[in-house]
Design a protein around this motif. Sequence first.
Motif, short mmCIF file in Angstrom:
data_model
loop_
_atom_site.label_atom_id
_atom_site.label_comp_id
_atom_site.label_asym_id
_atom_site.label_seq_id
_atom_site.Cartn_x
_atom_site.Cartn_y
_atom_site.Cartn_z
N ARG A 325 0.84 -1.20 0.00
CA ARG A 325 0.00 0.00 0.00
C ARG A 325 0.88 1.25 0.00
O ARG A 325 1.72 1.43 0.87
N ALA A 327 -0.11 4.27 0.56
CA ALA A 327 -0.48 5.18 1.65
C ALA A 327 0.33 4.87 2.92
O ALA A 327 0.76 5.79 3.62
N ASP A 328 0.56 3.57 3.18
CA ASP A 328 1.33 3.19 4.38
C ASP A 328 2.75 3.78 4.32
O ASP A 328 3.25 4.33 5.29
N ARG A 331 2.64 7.48 4.91
CA ARG A 331 2.44 7.77 6.35
C ARG A 331 3.76 7.66 7.10
O ARG A 331 4.10 8.51 7.91
N PRO A 337 -2.32 13.90 4.32
CA PRO A 337 -3.11 14.40 3.19
C PRO A 337 -3.59 15.82 3.48
O PRO A 337 -3.58 16.25 4.64
N VAL A 361 -2.89 13.49 -3.67
CA VAL A 361 -2.49 12.87 -2.40
C VAL A 361 -3.75 12.39 -1.68
O VAL A 361 -3.78 11.28 -1.11
N VAL A 364 -4.92 9.00 -3.00
CA VAL A 364 -4.04 7.88 -2.64
C VAL A 364 -4.21 7.51 -1.16
O VAL A 364 -4.09 6.35 -0.78
N MET A 365 -4.53 8.53 -0.31
CA MET A 365 -4.58 8.29 1.13
C MET A 365 -5.99 8.21 1.68
O MET A 365 -6.19 8.28 2.90
N ASP A 366 -7.00 8.04 0.80
CA ASP A 366 -8.38 8.04 1.31
C ASP A 366 -8.87 6.64 1.72
O ASP A 366 -10.05 6.43 1.95
#
Length: 542
Positions: A325, A327-328, A331, A337, A361, A364-366
């Motif tokens: 992922r 997003a991980d 983070r 975001p 962004v 991708v991070m939702d």
Amino acid sequence: MSEDRDDAQPAGTARPPRPGATRTALAALSGLIAGFCALAVAELAAALVRPEAGPVTAVGGAVIDRTPPAVRDFAVRNFGTADKLALRLGILVLLALFAMAIGVLALRHRRLGSAAVLVFGLVGAVAAAGRPEGVPADALPSVVGAAVAVAVLYLLAGRLAPAPGAAPAAGERGEGADGGFDRRGFVVAATATAAVSAVAGLLGRRLTSSVQAGASASRHDLVLPAPRSAAPAVPAGAELRIRGLTPFITPDKDFYRVDTALVVPRVDAGAWRLRIHGRGVARPVTVGLHDLLRREIVERDITLACVSNEVGGPLVGNARWLGVRLADLLREAGVRPPSEGGPADQIVARSVDGMTIGTPVGTVMDGRDAMLAFGMNGEPLPFEHGFPVRMVVPGLYGYVSACKWIEDIELTTFTAYDAYWVRRGWAQQAPVKTESRIDTPRPSASPKAGVVPVAGVAWAQHRGISRVEVRVDGGKWHTARLAAAGTRDTWRQWVWEWPAASGRHTLEVRATDGTGATQTGIRTGTVPDGATGWHSVVVDVS
Ligand SMILES: Nc1nc2c(c(=O)[nH]1)N[C@H]1C(S)=C(S)[C@@H](COP(=O)(O)O)O[C@H]1N2
Ligand SMILES: [Mo]
């Protein structure tokens, strides 16, 4: 500059004699040999610098960079992946014609001929260094190739000059001045330069292919890890098994390919690195493939679509992706975001071949399964599809999400930076539009009267498909039977049993997505953010 003409011109002759047919033909041949030599030497130099810096690839790439979207769409649609081969051949044919003309020019104006060769070298150099990923060193192969070609042309043109003292035997067998040059010398020089060029060219090929062999071995040796989070099981009913209907999973070999790469980048997995940096990245990171393989592995079925796909077109496919992922990772790098006050709203992904792809962004991070993928349908990514690692983001067209051969992720803003296709007139942001396609019957098919299955696929990634309807000859809409859904990130098969009466009929399809919005019937083209309209097929029922 009086020696701009044949310098071996017999004393006392006011003008050099007009070359006859034989000398002109041999001059054209000299040009061809010099051109061949230039390319061979340039390819050898490129093998040492970077294969993409070869003049033909560079000029082809520069042409692609400057091709208006409509022409590019036309080429992709009509030649498919052969558009690249066609472009390459076109460049070679043009080069050959110019080379012959320059050869003939050099016969009487050696310096002008040499200057013309240098101009071509310059075109190659500028094209190579000016590509989005170009560096100054990329100009080298073209420059070196042109310099060698100048010498070769000068040498060969010299052999074709009338030998000193050999008075032109004008009129002899209608050959004008062809009697007096050094035939033997020409044959020897021409054969030798052609042979040396061939060796240089082969050596270049060898070098390039040994580098590629390393990349192939790294792909072959890659053992894909088992996913910690497997793809949700595809329900048995997702596959309707109707003849002519697109399968739920697209095999790699049938998966559409769209990119600007004339030479498919072959990246060695062992040497591959991805850097994440930019605005709001508290802890910039660089990861290798082995770092990714040690992370939590996810597997997802995701349908990818190209913004250049016409209504009813083939530029869409569904694959099972394996990766991590995104997003991980973001983070961990400290990225937030915009909804959490992060300063960057755009991710710009860069590939080894200089493509830039901008993705929100926020998207991708939702929580959706935006991935850095290294597996496709149970195999390491094929080179054509981005080995070793590419991005895949459910719900966005490929040009704003699916960077292949990725090597860099920069966090920035949409105000600060326009990615490759955005600079060429496409939208900055482009969620996939709800689409449906009739796969069977085919256009101009002639099924027998009776019950005819009308079937196809529909997609609205990350919203899902809730209904598909078909109508005949503009009549009332009939609800199709939907195959079991994969996930809302995949396309969905559908079928409608049509009681077909004989005659010519127009079938139309429309889909409704998971939010209840029905696909618009208004026809628009692919630029700037994807085509709309209902796919229609005309058939003759017998
Ligand atoms: N490096 C790179 N990545 C790229 C592209 C490209 O030209 N270069 N094209 C994008 C586009 S327009 C699409 S639709 C998808 C296509 O992916 P595929 O060729 O694997 O189907 O890749 C995207 N990623
Ligand atoms: Mo695309």
